[in-house]
Design an enzyme around this catalytic site. Structure first.
Site, PDB file in Angstrom:
ATOM      1  N   SER A 290       0.291   7.686   4.371  1.00 39.27           N
ATOM      2  CA  SER A 290       0.032   6.278   4.058  1.00 39.27           C
ATOM      3  C   SER A 290       0.419   5.292   5.149  1.00 39.27           C
ATOM      4  CB  SER A 290       0.740   5.884   2.761  1.00 39.27           C
ATOM      5  OG  SER A 290       2.135   6.164   2.861  1.00 39.27           O
TER       6      SER A 290
ATOM      7  N   LYS B  60      -2.483  -0.475   3.606  1.00 38.27           N
ATOM      8  CA  LYS B  60      -2.462  -1.811   3.009  1.00 38.27           C
ATOM      9  C   LYS B  60      -3.610  -2.711   3.471  1.00 38.27           C
ATOM     10  CE  LYS B  60       1.409  -1.547   0.581  1.00 38.27           C
ATOM     11  NZ  LYS B  60       1.413  -1.668  -0.893  1.00 38.27           N
TER      12      LYS B  60
ATOM     13  N   GLU C 282       3.572 -10.944  -1.276  1.00 40.28           N
ATOM     14  CA  GLU C 282       4.929 -10.412  -1.257  1.00 40.28           C
ATOM     15  C   GLU C 282       4.937  -9.163  -0.385  1.00 40.28           C
ATOM     16  OE1 GLU C 282       3.143  -7.212  -3.119  1.00 40.28           O
ATOM     17  OE2 GLU C 282       2.745  -9.343  -3.477  1.00 40.28           O
TER      18      GLU C 282
END
Length: 475
Positions: free
Chosen positions: A459, A170, A192
């Site tokens: 991830s 991210k 969010e």
């Protein structure tokens, strides 16, 4: 080690910015629906940000066949076209209040592609602050685990996004969007988050650049991701709990959009996945495309060729698109996305949008959604907060319809077993999101030829999920 410029440069799709993007072109042969009202005519407290289209199998089939008829050569596909669409998916289903902001954002995005100062700053931060490039690690014991009795089996490599600063992929998108926000003169940032990793990444870059940060998070997710809530607050972010609806990622996204409508002149919304209205699906994908670019380079260095199979978990789909995008034109490379099957596909408690969903509109874009016969959103379920979303990115919907990518699903139980298995075989604790992709290896590996090279996007790391896993696993 790749040079900083190689690791960081993003290349937007070939579509040029156009004034036409301020207008929404409705897809052909789709049922009528009530568009979102303008924020000027409704208060932010009553403003609705979601809309679905009732199912119509005949229409969906007709559009799907139309896409396939356009040609099977990926190099000829527009991803997206000038209206922000991937086939019939994507677009801008938003109030007019946001149209200028989206157009401004797209124009800035394209201009930064050729801005040497921006590219240099992004490259330096990704290298020295985030820690790119992330390793492509040969998982020797996991490979041995899937070796067949005759000694044959695939070779498994892990793209270690868990080693990035903040522990997940991210941060790639968060850094780039924060730099973009600074160029736009926006000093207030909203975001969010579900699993909390995007929230932590956003709070991190806001601390790094001195920006005000507000994170919307479902109350249920705040409870099961308490560690990440503390991290966000420690970094100086204000975390606003969302108690409406299911109190998960869908509702957090809705609240973030309401905030943006109200404060659009001063605020930039760092959307965390390849979802939402155009240009977000394209922009987030391109900021994460560094994952696939590094993978291609590292594969050439390690074995002199491309991967045979790419595997990644899919909720909204950012980590998967970050890996897939570089290889979409390489049709010999299989691309596999793994969704959350929750308690099982027939249980009604899952988040397998591409497997069980239908076409509709949510949070500004058309994609596959989990919805009932009346077009109302069905509450999703996954043990993984980051996969607990009733929609999916429009490009994933497109890749499914044209048959370029394959999508499967994994249950909570299977993901937990993979969580434990990989921890013990490789000494790496995966995030529960990543565990879904790892669990699919149980079904995939027996079908692959000897020596096939599988690259799985690792991830995120599992520190954040330990408290959830404790409730289910005996170790």
């Amino acid at each position: 080690m790749a040079t900083a410029s190689t690791a960081a440069t993003f290349r937007p799709s070939s579509v040029s910015a156009s004034s036409e993007l301020t207008h929404l072109r409705s897809p052909s042969k789709l049922p009528k629906f009530t568009p979102l009202p303008s924020a000027r005519s409704r208060s932010s407290s009553s403003f609705s940000v979601s809309c679905t289209i009732a199912k119509d199998p005949a229409v969906v089939m007709a559009d799907s066949e139309k896409i396939k008829a356009a040609g099977s050569d990926p190099t000829m596909w527009q991803r997206p076209d000038s209206f922000g669409r991937f086939g019939k998916f994507g677009g801008k289903y938003v109030p007019e209040t946001l149209m200028h902001a989206l157009s401004e954002l797209e124009t800035a995005f394209y201009s930064l592609a050729t801005d040497e100062d921006f590219q240099r700053e992004l490259a330096e931060i990704l290298k020295d602050y985030v820690g790119r490039e992330s390793p492509l690690y040969f998982a020797e014991r996991l490979t041995e685990h899937y070796r067949r009795e005759n000694g044959e089996g695939p070779l498994i490599y892990l793209k270690r996004e868990d080693l990035n600063h903040t522990g997940a992929h991210k941060i790639n998108n968060a850094v780039a969007q924060a730099l973009l926000a600074k160029r736009l003169g926006k000093k207030r940032i909203i975001a969010e988050t579900g699993a909390g990793q995007h929230g932590v990444a956003t709070a991190t870059v806001c601390a790094r650049f001195g920006l005000q940060c507000i994170i919307y998070m479902g109350a249920q997710d705040m409870e099961r991701q308490a560690l990440n809530v503390f991290r966000m607050r420690l970094l100086g972010a204000e975390v606003r709990g969302v108690h409406s609806g299911t109190a998960t990622l869908k509702d957090a996204t809705s609240e973030a959009i309401r905030d943006w409508v109200t404060n659009v002149e001063t605020t930039h919304y760092i959307l965390g996945s390849v979802a939402g209205p155009h240009p977000y699906p394209m922009m987030v994908r391109d900021f994460h495309a560094v994952i696939g670019k590094e993978t291609r380079k590292q594969a050439m260095e390690k074995w002199g060729g491309k991967p045979d199979v790419l595997v990644a978990c899919v909720g909204g789909g950012s980590n998967a698109m970050g890996l897939f995008h570089e290889f979409v034109d390489d049709t010999e490379v299989r691309m596999i996305g793994v969704e959350a099957a929750g308690f099982g596909l027939d249980s009604g408690k899952h988040a397998a949008t591409l497997t069980k969903g239908d076409v509709g509109v949510l949070h500004g874009a058309m994609s596959y959604l989990l919805q009932d016969d009346d077009g109302q959103i069905i509450e999703p379920h996954s043990i993984s907060a980051g996969l607990d979303y009733p929609g999916v990115g429009p490009e994933h919907s497109f890749l499914k319809d044209v048959g370029r990518a394959e999508y499967f699903s994994v249950t909570d139980e299977e993901a937990l077993e993979a969580f434990k298995r990989v921890s013990r075989l490789e000494g790496i604790i995966p995030a529960l999101e990543t565990s879904h992709a790892l669990a699919h290896l149980e079904k995939l590996c027996p079908t692959l030829p000897d020596g096939a090279r599988v690259v799985l996007n690792f991830s995120g790391r599992g520190d954040k999920d330990v408290q959830t896993a404790i409730k289910y696993l005996e170790v």
